[in-house]
Design a protein around this motif. Structure first.
Motif, mmCIF file in Angstrom:
data_model
loop_
_atom_site.group_PDB
_atom_site.id
_atom_site.type_symbol
_atom_site.label_atom_id
_atom_site.label_comp_id
_atom_site.label_asym_id
_atom_site.label_seq_id
_atom_site.Cartn_x
_atom_site.Cartn_y
_atom_site.Cartn_z
ATOM 1 N N ARG A 295 0.858 -1.342 -0.086
ATOM 2 C CA ARG A 295 0.008 0.250 -0.123
ATOM 3 C C ARG A 295 0.829 1.235 -0.141
ATOM 4 N N LEU A 296 1.848 1.164 0.712
ATOM 5 C CA LEU A 296 2.875 2.396 0.772
ATOM 6 C C LEU A 296 3.570 2.653 -0.592
ATOM 7 N N ASP A 297 3.847 1.462 -1.228
ATOM 8 C CA ASP A 297 4.451 1.707 -2.663
ATOM 9 C C ASP A 297 3.372 2.049 -3.530
ATOM 10 N N ASP A 298 2.273 1.953 -3.590
ATOM 11 C CA ASP A 298 0.946 2.157 -4.054
ATOM 12 C C ASP A 298 0.804 3.650 -4.030
ATOM 13 N N ALA A 299 0.982 4.125 -2.962
ATOM 14 C CA ALA A 299 0.925 5.570 -2.586
ATOM 15 C C ALA A 299 1.965 6.324 -3.022
ATOM 16 N N GLY A 300 3.050 5.837 -3.650
ATOM 17 C CA GLY A 300 4.150 6.543 -4.441
ATOM 18 C C GLY A 300 4.920 7.050 -3.561
ATOM 19 N N VAL A 301 5.220 6.704 -2.185
ATOM 20 C CA VAL A 301 6.113 7.441 -1.443
ATOM 21 C C VAL A 301 7.688 6.926 -1.935
ATOM 22 N N ALA A 302 8.621 7.871 -1.729
ATOM 23 C CA ALA A 302 10.085 7.555 -1.814
ATOM 24 C C ALA A 302 10.591 7.000 -0.658
ATOM 25 N N THR A 303 10.294 7.164 0.436
ATOM 26 C CA THR A 303 10.967 6.419 1.682
ATOM 27 C C THR A 303 9.916 6.089 2.567
ATOM 28 N N ILE A 304 10.127 4.902 3.233
ATOM 29 C CA ILE A 304 9.226 4.163 4.110
ATOM 30 C C ILE A 304 10.124 4.374 5.666
ATOM 31 N N LEU A 305 9.645 4.999 6.549
ATOM 32 C CA LEU A 305 10.119 5.056 7.934
ATOM 33 C C LEU A 305 9.582 3.962 8.832
ATOM 34 N N ALA A 306 10.338 2.938 9.012
ATOM 35 C CA ALA A 306 9.491 1.721 9.654
ATOM 36 C C ALA A 306 10.118 1.684 11.041
ATOM 37 N N GLN A 307 9.200 1.923 11.901
ATOM 38 C CA GLN A 307 9.550 1.644 13.417
ATOM 39 C C GLN A 307 10.237 0.062 13.816
ATOM 40 N N HIS A 308 11.292 0.402 14.509
ATOM 41 C CA HIS A 308 11.963 -0.732 15.017
ATOM 42 C C HIS A 308 11.012 -1.626 15.630
ATOM 43 N N PRO A 309 10.791 -2.839 15.341
ATOM 44 C CA PRO A 309 9.778 -3.951 16.185
ATOM 45 C C PRO A 309 10.230 -4.062 17.428
ATOM 46 N N PRO A 310 9.421 -4.618 18.360
ATOM 47 C CA PRO A 310 9.904 -5.028 19.937
ATOM 48 C C PRO A 310 10.827 -6.185 19.502
ATOM 49 N N HIS A 311 11.684 -6.446 20.778
ATOM 50 C CA HIS A 311 12.597 -7.519 20.907
ATOM 51 C C HIS A 311 12.024 -8.604 21.440
ATOM 52 N N GLY A 312 12.598 -9.886 21.337
ATOM 53 C CA GLY A 312 11.791 -10.947 21.830
ATOM 54 C C GLY A 312 11.735 -11.892 20.604
ATOM 55 N N ASP A 313 11.287 -13.364 21.011
ATOM 56 C CA ASP A 313 11.293 -14.156 19.950
ATOM 57 C C ASP A 313 9.924 -13.930 19.022
ATOM 58 N N ASP A 314 9.000 -13.663 19.753
ATOM 59 C CA ASP A 314 7.713 -13.786 18.843
ATOM 60 C C ASP A 314 7.779 -12.609 17.765
ATOM 61 N N TRP A 315 8.774 -11.564 17.907
ATOM 62 C CA TRP A 315 8.819 -10.628 16.751
ATOM 63 C C TRP A 315 10.161 -10.637 15.869
ATOM 64 N N LEU A 316 10.842 -12.176 16.179
ATOM 65 C CA LEU A 316 11.998 -12.308 15.396
ATOM 66 C C LEU A 316 11.623 -12.264 13.844
ATOM 67 N N ALA A 317 10.545 -13.054 13.292
ATOM 68 C CA ALA A 317 10.404 -12.995 12.008
ATOM 69 C C ALA A 317 10.192 -11.562 11.406
ATOM 70 N N ILE A 318 9.542 -10.836 11.997
ATOM 71 C CA ILE A 318 9.306 -9.366 11.633
ATOM 72 C C ILE A 318 10.531 -8.800 11.426
ATOM 73 N N ARG A 319 11.273 -8.652 12.756
ATOM 74 C CA ARG A 319 12.457 -8.035 12.559
ATOM 75 C C ARG A 319 13.322 -8.462 11.354
ATOM 76 N N ASP A 320 13.512 -9.767 11.096
ATOM 77 C CA ASP A 320 14.139 -10.561 10.071
ATOM 78 C C ASP A 320 13.803 -9.717 8.654
ATOM 79 N N ARG A 321 12.361 -9.888 8.334
ATOM 80 C CA ARG A 321 11.854 -9.437 7.141
ATOM 81 C C ARG A 321 12.297 -7.709 7.248
ATOM 82 N N LEU A 322 12.053 -7.122 7.899
ATOM 83 C CA LEU A 322 12.334 -5.561 7.890
ATOM 84 C C LEU A 322 13.781 -5.388 7.864
ATOM 85 N N THR A 323 14.652 -5.989 8.299
ATOM 86 C CA THR A 323 16.081 -5.753 8.338
ATOM 87 C C THR A 323 16.428 -5.974 7.120
ATOM 88 N N ARG A 324 16.183 -7.080 6.364
ATOM 89 C CA ARG A 324 16.287 -7.401 4.878
ATOM 90 C C ARG A 324 16.040 -6.408 3.898
#
Length: 328
Positions: A295-324
Protein backbone atom coordinates in the motif's frame (compact mmCIF):
# COMPACT_ATOMS: atom_id res chain seq x y z
CA UNK A 1 -8.17 -15.35 -21.39
CA UNK A 2 -8.26 -14.16 -17.79
CA UNK A 3 -5.09 -15.17 -15.96
CA UNK A 4 -6.60 -14.64 -12.49
CA UNK A 5 -9.22 -17.34 -11.96
CA UNK A 6 -11.38 -18.48 -9.08
CA UNK A 7 -10.02 -21.41 -7.11
CA UNK A 8 -13.02 -23.55 -7.97
CA UNK A 9 -13.08 -26.98 -9.63
CA UNK A 10 -12.58 -25.51 -13.12
CA UNK A 11 -9.74 -23.28 -11.97
CA UNK A 12 -8.01 -26.14 -10.18
CA UNK A 13 -8.27 -28.35 -13.28
CA UNK A 14 -6.80 -25.61 -15.45
CA UNK A 15 -3.93 -25.00 -13.01
CA UNK A 16 -3.20 -28.72 -12.65
CA UNK A 17 -3.03 -29.14 -16.42
CA UNK A 18 -0.48 -26.34 -16.68
CA UNK A 19 1.62 -27.94 -13.98
CA UNK A 20 1.52 -31.35 -15.66
CA UNK A 21 2.68 -29.65 -18.88
CA UNK A 22 5.77 -28.43 -16.98
CA UNK A 23 4.52 -24.85 -16.88
CA UNK A 24 3.89 -22.80 -13.73
CA UNK A 25 0.98 -21.21 -11.89
CA UNK A 26 0.55 -19.10 -8.77
CA UNK A 27 -1.63 -20.22 -5.89
CA UNK A 28 -2.41 -19.14 -2.33
CA UNK A 29 -1.04 -20.70 0.80
CA UNK A 30 -1.74 -19.67 4.38
CA UNK A 31 1.59 -17.76 4.35
CA UNK A 32 2.01 -16.02 0.95
CA UNK A 33 1.14 -16.79 -2.67
CA UNK A 34 3.54 -19.30 -4.21
CA UNK A 35 4.73 -19.75 -7.79
CA UNK A 36 4.25 -23.48 -8.26
CA UNK A 37 6.09 -25.85 -10.58
CA UNK A 38 6.74 -29.59 -10.76
CA UNK A 39 9.55 -29.80 -8.21
CA UNK A 40 11.56 -32.39 -10.13
CA UNK A 41 11.13 -31.09 -13.67
CA UNK A 42 14.24 -29.16 -14.68
CA UNK A 43 12.22 -27.31 -17.31
CA UNK A 44 9.49 -26.25 -14.89
CA UNK A 45 11.90 -25.19 -12.14
CA UNK A 46 13.95 -23.19 -14.64
CA UNK A 47 10.79 -21.27 -15.54
CA UNK A 48 10.29 -20.36 -11.87
CA UNK A 49 13.82 -18.97 -11.68
CA UNK A 50 13.38 -17.11 -14.99
CA UNK A 51 10.07 -15.46 -14.11
CA UNK A 52 11.27 -14.41 -10.66
CA UNK A 53 14.79 -13.38 -11.78
CA UNK A 54 15.83 -15.57 -8.86
CA UNK A 55 19.55 -16.28 -8.31
CA UNK A 56 20.50 -19.89 -8.96
CA UNK A 57 21.97 -20.41 -5.47
CA UNK A 58 18.62 -19.72 -3.79
CA UNK A 59 16.87 -23.07 -3.09
CA UNK A 60 13.16 -23.82 -3.28
CA UNK A 61 10.73 -25.37 -0.80
CA UNK A 62 8.79 -28.40 -2.03
CA UNK A 63 5.09 -28.52 -1.12
CA UNK A 64 3.27 -31.84 -0.76
CA UNK A 65 -0.19 -32.84 0.38
CA UNK A 66 0.68 -35.33 3.14
CA UNK A 67 3.43 -36.25 5.57
CA UNK A 68 3.75 -39.62 3.83
CA UNK A 69 4.59 -37.84 0.58
CA UNK A 70 7.17 -35.74 2.43
CA UNK A 71 8.81 -38.83 3.93
CA UNK A 72 9.10 -40.34 0.44
CA UNK A 73 11.30 -37.41 -0.59
CA UNK A 74 13.70 -37.88 2.34
CA UNK A 75 16.59 -40.31 2.69
CA UNK A 76 15.67 -40.62 6.34
CA UNK A 77 13.02 -39.08 8.56
CA UNK A 78 14.65 -38.04 11.86
CA UNK A 79 12.72 -38.16 15.14
CA UNK A 80 12.58 -34.37 15.24
CA UNK A 81 10.96 -34.34 11.78
CA UNK A 82 8.34 -36.83 12.95
CA UNK A 83 7.52 -34.83 16.07
CA UNK A 84 7.33 -31.49 14.27
CA UNK A 85 5.29 -32.83 11.36
CA UNK A 86 2.82 -34.51 13.70
CA UNK A 87 2.35 -31.25 15.60
CA UNK A 88 2.45 -28.58 12.90
CA UNK A 89 1.50 -30.06 9.53
CA UNK A 90 -0.43 -28.92 7.64
CA UNK A 91 1.01 -25.55 8.58
CA UNK A 92 3.66 -22.84 8.17
CA UNK A 93 6.70 -24.99 8.95
CA UNK A 94 9.28 -26.18 6.40
CA UNK A 95 11.63 -29.01 7.36
CA UNK A 96 15.07 -29.47 5.84
CA UNK A 97 15.96 -33.16 5.57
CA UNK A 98 18.47 -35.23 3.64
CA UNK A 99 17.27 -35.60 0.06
CA UNK A 100 16.26 -39.11 -1.04
CA UNK A 101 19.07 -40.48 -3.18
CA UNK A 102 16.80 -41.25 -6.15
CA UNK A 103 15.80 -37.59 -6.53
CA UNK A 104 17.66 -35.32 -8.98
CA UNK A 105 19.97 -32.89 -7.17
CA UNK A 106 20.52 -30.57 -10.16
CA UNK A 107 23.67 -29.24 -8.56
CA UNK A 108 21.91 -28.24 -5.35
CA UNK A 109 22.63 -29.25 -1.75
CA UNK A 110 22.16 -32.84 -0.53
CA UNK A 111 19.16 -31.64 1.45
CA UNK A 112 15.58 -30.72 0.56
CA UNK A 113 13.14 -28.34 2.27
CA UNK A 114 9.58 -29.68 2.46
CA UNK A 115 6.27 -28.56 3.88
CA UNK A 116 2.57 -29.45 3.88
CA UNK A 117 0.63 -26.18 3.49
CA UNK A 118 -2.55 -25.54 5.45
CA UNK A 119 -4.48 -23.55 2.82
CA UNK A 120 -7.42 -25.53 1.34
CA UNK A 121 -6.68 -24.27 -2.19
CA UNK A 122 -3.02 -25.30 -1.98
CA UNK A 123 -3.99 -28.77 -0.73
CA UNK A 124 -6.69 -29.14 -3.38
CA UNK A 125 -4.21 -28.18 -6.11
CA UNK A 126 -1.61 -30.65 -4.83
CA UNK A 127 -4.20 -33.42 -4.90
CA UNK A 128 -5.53 -32.38 -8.32
CA UNK A 129 -2.15 -32.30 -10.07
CA UNK A 130 -0.61 -35.23 -8.17
CA UNK A 131 2.83 -33.56 -8.17
CA UNK A 132 5.21 -32.25 -5.53
CA UNK A 133 5.34 -28.50 -6.15
CA UNK A 134 8.31 -26.21 -5.70
CA UNK A 135 6.68 -22.93 -4.77
CA UNK A 136 8.70 -19.86 -3.78
CA UNK A 137 6.82 -16.63 -3.27
CA UNK A 138 5.14 -15.49 -6.49
CA UNK A 139 6.99 -12.20 -6.91
CA UNK A 140 10.11 -10.83 -8.53
CA UNK A 141 13.20 -11.76 -6.51
CA UNK A 142 14.07 -9.37 -3.65
CA UNK A 143 10.71 -7.58 -3.81
CA UNK A 144 7.75 -7.70 -1.40
CA UNK A 145 6.10 -11.11 -1.14
CA UNK A 146 2.49 -11.28 -2.42
CA UNK A 147 -0.46 -11.89 -0.14
CA UNK A 148 -3.18 -11.37 -2.77
CA UNK A 149 -3.67 -12.42 -6.39
CA UNK A 150 -3.39 -8.76 -7.44
CA UNK A 151 0.07 -8.54 -5.85
CA UNK A 152 1.16 -11.52 -7.95
CA UNK A 153 0.02 -10.04 -11.26
CA UNK A 154 1.67 -6.69 -10.54
CA UNK A 155 5.01 -8.30 -9.65
CA UNK A 156 4.94 -11.10 -12.26
CA UNK A 157 2.89 -9.83 -15.23
CA UNK A 158 3.93 -12.81 -17.35
CA UNK A 159 2.71 -15.51 -14.97
CA UNK A 160 0.39 -17.83 -16.95
CA UNK A 161 -2.26 -18.32 -14.25
CA UNK A 162 -3.12 -17.23 -10.71
CA UNK A 163 -5.60 -19.11 -8.55
CA UNK A 164 -7.36 -16.45 -6.49
CA UNK A 165 -7.93 -17.63 -2.95
CA UNK A 166 -8.27 -14.21 -1.35
CA UNK A 167 -5.82 -12.65 1.08
CA UNK A 168 -3.38 -14.98 2.83
CA UNK A 169 -4.23 -15.57 6.48
CA UNK A 170 -0.73 -15.44 8.00
CA UNK A 171 0.94 -13.09 5.52
CA UNK A 172 4.55 -14.07 6.25
CA UNK A 173 6.60 -17.04 5.02
CA UNK A 174 7.01 -20.37 6.74
CA UNK A 175 9.56 -21.01 9.46
CA UNK A 176 12.40 -23.21 8.16
CA UNK A 177 14.08 -25.71 10.50
CA UNK A 178 16.99 -28.01 9.62
CA UNK A 179 16.42 -31.39 11.25
CA UNK A 180 19.54 -33.03 9.79
CA UNK A 181 21.43 -31.74 12.83
CA UNK A 182 20.89 -32.18 16.57
CA UNK A 183 19.54 -30.10 18.10
CA UNK A 184 17.59 -28.83 15.09
CA UNK A 185 18.68 -25.47 13.65
CA UNK A 186 16.46 -22.53 12.78
CA UNK A 187 17.37 -21.40 9.26
CA UNK A 188 14.62 -18.85 8.64
CA UNK A 189 12.23 -17.38 11.23
CA UNK A 190 8.65 -17.27 10.01
CA UNK A 191 4.99 -17.59 10.82
CA UNK A 192 5.50 -20.41 13.33
CA UNK A 193 7.04 -19.14 16.56
CA UNK A 194 10.26 -20.40 18.13
CA UNK A 195 8.36 -21.00 21.36
CA UNK A 196 6.03 -23.45 19.64
CA UNK A 197 8.93 -25.34 18.08
CA UNK A 198 10.88 -25.50 21.34
CA UNK A 199 7.82 -26.87 23.10
CA UNK A 200 8.10 -29.90 20.80
CA UNK A 201 11.84 -30.49 20.30
CA UNK A 202 13.38 -28.70 23.27
CA UNK A 203 16.69 -27.10 22.29
CA UNK A 204 16.88 -25.22 19.01
CA UNK A 205 20.04 -23.84 17.44
CA UNK A 206 19.77 -20.31 16.08
CA UNK A 207 21.52 -19.16 12.93
CA UNK A 208 23.53 -15.97 12.80
CA UNK A 209 21.24 -12.95 13.25
CA UNK A 210 19.78 -11.53 10.05
CA UNK A 211 21.72 -8.64 8.60
CA UNK A 212 24.95 -9.70 10.32
CA UNK A 213 26.69 -10.19 7.00
CA UNK A 214 26.61 -8.20 3.81
CA UNK A 215 27.50 -11.28 1.82
CA UNK A 216 25.00 -13.18 -0.23
CA UNK A 217 24.69 -16.86 0.64
CA UNK A 218 26.91 -18.79 -1.73
CA UNK A 219 29.47 -15.99 -2.06
CA UNK A 220 33.12 -16.40 -1.23
CA UNK A 221 32.65 -15.31 2.39
CA UNK A 222 29.42 -17.20 3.08
CA UNK A 223 28.56 -20.81 3.69
CA UNK A 224 29.02 -22.73 0.40
CA UNK A 225 25.78 -24.63 0.87
CA UNK A 226 22.48 -22.79 1.20
CA UNK A 227 19.69 -24.96 2.62
CA UNK A 228 16.87 -22.43 2.92
CA UNK A 229 15.38 -19.60 0.89
CA UNK A 230 14.99 -16.13 2.37
CA UNK A 231 18.63 -15.73 3.39
CA UNK A 232 19.70 -13.04 0.93
CA UNK A 233 21.12 -9.89 2.52
CA UNK A 234 18.47 -7.80 0.70
CA UNK A 235 15.04 -9.37 0.39
CA UNK A 236 11.30 -8.61 0.83
CA UNK A 237 12.02 -5.03 -0.25
CA UNK A 238 9.52 -2.38 -1.43
CA UNK A 239 10.29 -0.02 -4.31
CA UNK A 240 10.61 2.82 -1.81
CA UNK A 241 13.71 3.00 0.31
CA UNK A 242 12.91 1.48 3.71
CA UNK A 243 14.68 2.75 6.83
CA UNK A 244 14.39 1.25 10.30
CA UNK A 245 14.15 4.05 12.87
CA UNK A 246 13.25 4.64 16.50
CA UNK A 247 10.84 7.55 16.00
CA UNK A 248 9.45 7.81 12.46
CA UNK A 249 7.07 10.68 13.25
CA UNK A 250 9.95 12.91 14.38
CA UNK A 251 11.85 12.31 11.14
CA UNK A 252 8.86 13.32 9.00
CA UNK A 253 9.11 16.89 10.29
CA UNK A 254 10.62 19.09 7.62
CA UNK A 255 10.04 16.52 4.87
CA UNK A 256 7.53 16.64 2.04
CA UNK A 257 4.73 14.53 3.63
CA UNK A 258 3.74 13.20 0.22
CA UNK A 259 7.09 11.46 -0.23
CA UNK A 260 7.37 9.73 3.16
CA UNK A 261 5.44 6.78 4.53
CA UNK A 262 5.34 5.52 8.11
CA UNK A 263 5.08 1.90 9.20
CA UNK A 264 4.50 1.53 12.93
CA UNK A 265 2.77 -0.44 15.66
CA UNK A 266 2.56 2.54 18.04
CA UNK A 267 -0.27 5.10 17.67
CA UNK A 268 1.96 7.85 19.07
CA UNK A 269 4.26 7.49 16.06
CA UNK A 270 1.42 7.49 13.54
CA UNK A 271 1.74 11.03 12.22
CA UNK A 272 2.28 11.81 8.57
CA UNK A 273 0.62 11.81 5.17
CA UNK A 274 0.92 8.08 4.55
CA UNK A 275 0.71 6.00 7.72
CA UNK A 276 0.31 2.26 8.12
CA UNK A 277 -0.57 1.61 11.77
CA UNK A 278 -0.29 -2.13 12.31
CA UNK A 279 -1.25 -4.19 15.33
CA UNK A 280 1.00 -4.42 18.37
CA UNK A 281 0.31 -8.16 18.33
CA UNK A 282 3.13 -9.85 16.33
CA UNK A 283 0.84 -12.36 14.60
CA UNK A 284 -1.54 -9.65 13.43
CA UNK A 285 1.36 -7.37 12.49
CA UNK A 286 2.94 -10.12 10.40
CA UNK A 287 -0.34 -10.91 8.67
CA UNK A 288 -0.58 -7.34 7.33
CA UNK A 289 3.11 -6.44 6.94
CA UNK A 290 3.56 -7.15 3.23
CA UNK A 291 0.14 -5.76 2.33
CA UNK A 292 1.04 -2.55 4.18
CA UNK A 293 4.32 -2.25 2.27
CA UNK A 294 2.42 -2.77 -0.98
CA UNK A 295 0.00 0.00 0.00
CA UNK A 296 2.83 2.41 0.76
CA UNK A 297 4.45 1.64 -2.59
CA UNK A 298 1.09 2.21 -4.28
CA UNK A 299 0.89 5.62 -2.56
CA UNK A 300 4.07 6.57 -4.38
CA UNK A 301 6.23 7.37 -1.36
CA UNK A 302 9.98 7.55 -1.90
CA UNK A 303 10.93 6.58 1.67
CA UNK A 304 9.30 4.32 4.25
CA UNK A 305 10.23 4.97 7.87
CA UNK A 306 9.59 1.71 9.70
CA UNK A 307 9.55 1.72 13.48
CA UNK A 308 11.89 -0.82 15.02
CA UNK A 309 9.74 -3.76 16.15
CA UNK A 310 10.00 -4.96 19.74
CA UNK A 311 12.65 -7.41 20.85
CA UNK A 312 11.82 -11.00 21.77
CA UNK A 313 11.34 -14.25 19.91
CA UNK A 314 7.73 -13.50 18.95
CA UNK A 315 8.94 -10.60 16.79
CA UNK A 316 11.98 -12.39 15.34
CA UNK A 317 10.46 -13.06 11.89
CA UNK A 318 9.24 -9.47 11.55
CA UNK A 319 12.64 -8.07 12.54
CA UNK A 320 14.23 -10.40 9.99
CA UNK A 321 11.94 -9.23 7.17
CA UNK A 322 12.33 -5.54 7.95
CA UNK A 323 16.10 -5.83 8.35
CA UNK A 324 16.46 -7.49 4.95
CA UNK A 325 13.98 -5.09 3.34
CA UNK A 326 16.04 -2.12 4.57
CA UNK A 327 19.41 -3.50 3.42
CA UNK A 328 21.25 -1.60 0.69
Amino acid sequence: MNRVVAADAAGLRRAAELLRQESVCAFPTETVYGLGAHAFSARAVAEVYRLKHRPSWNPLIVHVATTAEAEALAHEWPPAARLLAERFWPGPLSLVVERAHHLPANGGPPTIAIRVPAHPVALALLRECGLPLAAPSANRSESISPTTAEHVIRSLPDVPLVLDGGACRLGIESTVVDVTVSPPRLLRPGALSLRAIRDVVGALQLSRPSGSSGQLPGSAEAAPEVRSPGLAHRHYAPRARLRLVDDPAALVEGSDPGTVGILTHLPAAAEGAHVELLSADPLEYGADLYAALHRLDDAGVATILAQHPPHGDDWLAIRDRLTRASAQ
